[in-house]
Design a protein around this motif. Sequence first.
Motif, mmCIF file in Angstrom:
data_model
loop_
_atom_site.group_PDB
_atom_site.id
_atom_site.type_symbol
_atom_site.label_atom_id
_atom_site.label_comp_id
_atom_site.label_asym_id
_atom_site.label_seq_id
_atom_site.Cartn_x
_atom_site.Cartn_y
_atom_site.Cartn_z
ATOM 1 N N PRO A 1 35.687 19.731 -27.319
ATOM 2 C CA PRO A 1 36.070 20.623 -25.835
ATOM 3 C C PRO A 1 34.991 21.687 -25.250
ATOM 4 O O PRO A 1 34.964 21.612 -24.189
ATOM 5 C CB PRO A 1 37.354 21.358 -25.976
ATOM 6 N N SER A 2 34.418 22.263 -26.178
ATOM 7 C CA SER A 2 33.340 23.428 -25.862
ATOM 8 C C SER A 2 31.887 22.024 -25.713
ATOM 9 O O SER A 2 31.168 22.678 -24.907
ATOM 10 C CB SER A 2 32.510 23.982 -26.693
ATOM 11 N N THR A 3 31.629 20.932 -25.935
ATOM 12 C CA THR A 3 30.692 20.535 -25.803
ATOM 13 C C THR A 3 30.972 19.684 -24.310
ATOM 14 O O THR A 3 30.061 20.010 -23.821
ATOM 15 C CB THR A 3 30.744 19.081 -26.659
ATOM 16 N N VAL A 4 32.122 18.912 -23.543
ATOM 17 C CA VAL A 4 32.046 18.842 -23.036
ATOM 18 C C VAL A 4 32.024 19.979 -21.792
ATOM 19 O O VAL A 4 31.300 19.652 -20.308
ATOM 20 C CB VAL A 4 33.711 18.262 -22.677
ATOM 21 N N ASP A 5 32.697 20.726 -22.018
ATOM 22 C CA ASP A 5 32.450 21.889 -21.171
ATOM 23 C C ASP A 5 30.429 22.667 -20.803
ATOM 24 O O ASP A 5 30.272 22.975 -19.451
ATOM 25 C CB ASP A 5 32.437 23.485 -21.479
ATOM 26 N N ASP A 6 29.835 22.279 -22.126
ATOM 27 C CA ASP A 6 28.183 22.260 -21.540
ATOM 28 C C ASP A 6 27.956 20.871 -20.801
ATOM 29 O O ASP A 6 27.137 21.158 -20.351
ATOM 30 C CB ASP A 6 28.377 22.214 -23.692
ATOM 31 N N TYR A 7 28.466 19.845 -20.821
ATOM 32 C CA TYR A 7 28.205 18.685 -19.897
ATOM 33 C C TYR A 7 28.614 19.259 -19.070
ATOM 34 O O TYR A 7 27.778 19.627 -17.730
ATOM 35 C CB TYR A 7 28.565 17.932 -20.838
ATOM 36 N N ARG A 8 29.501 19.825 -18.769
ATOM 37 C CA ARG A 8 30.083 19.830 -17.349
ATOM 38 C C ARG A 8 29.400 20.890 -16.233
ATOM 39 O O ARG A 8 28.693 20.894 -15.527
ATOM 40 C CB ARG A 8 31.427 20.230 -17.343
#
Length: 376
Positions: A25-32
């Motif tokens: 989830p934290s990596t997905v937040d970075d992409y977003r």
Amino acid sequence: MTPGQTNLEQIFETQIRTLALTLRPSTVDDYRYTARHFLSYLRATCPQLRRLSQLRRDPHLLGWFRWLSEQEPPLSNPTRTNRLIRLRRLLDDLAANGHPVQSDLIRREDFPPKPHYLPRPLSLEEDQLVQQELRRTDDLYANALLLLRATGIRLGECIHLPLDCLQQVGTQQWALHVPLGKLHTERLVPADPEVRRIVERILTLRTSSPLARFANSQGFLLPRRGASRRALVLTLESPLAQAAKRASCATHVTPHRLRHSFATEMLRLGVSLPVLMKLRMTLRYVEVTQQDLQREFHQARQNAAHPHRLPTLALPKDMPSAGLPGVRQALEATRHLPEMYRRQLGDEKIRRRLRRLDKRLLTVASQMQRIQKEQK
């Protein structure tokens, strides 16, 4: 906001949701976060751009690179690199899924140069003073910091250690099970009696901590109030800074410097570089290296009783007195001794002088190698 711009945001968001199936989830937040900032830049500077097929390296991507470089306060090179990597991944995936995205929008030369970090272990004196202060404090997080120093694990790994992290791996052999971390690997770190004592002390202190009753703390060795990674990091950074201040340390002490100090100590006590790499990095070859790793780790810990003992030089008895191979080998051994001595010093002035002497010896060794090649 035009329909075309809304469509671009929808396209990126759909791709990010696909990434969420395999990424944290934290990596997905970075992409977003990266996608939103890139599209925000396009809205402000190129309002006529409405479709992915209109996206060009110049002016769109090159303009965004310049915009990142001109931010105030300035973005660090690693931050800019991460944003380029994330956007490139999104654009490549969109192209692979049939969207009309031009190739080669982000190139290798667009990335900032990688910084070259030198090891920054604490001096022997400061290392000992900080550890003494942490032992004197003897609270939950002081012991967690001692665990960092005794095992060389990362701060992010420490705050995610499970309750049952201490595991027996053989007869009279224990190890700290470090779960998936920064490199998406897990490993077993050998645990000597001191490491086991620290873990047991943490478990004892944990029972009396009010944070242990929080739902976010269940299953973790270190209790926490919230799930924010930054908040968890601060719970250890702040006590370490306070301990260093009480110990009158002249340098800035961070949790990562404890990791550097651990690695330097292991090298000084005789652990080989290949074993040290596996000790700190990966469990990938644990089936074939765990026995060697345990042996070298515990042998090095026994050497800790003689912290200033220098290793014996591996010079052959029949080394020729005047032959070039023998001279070169003697030079390597001569460089080794001052280097091991330098690592034990706290006086930076003397350490710099020894580095200068080592450069002179390296120059001599290089000239000897050149002479040997010319004679062949």
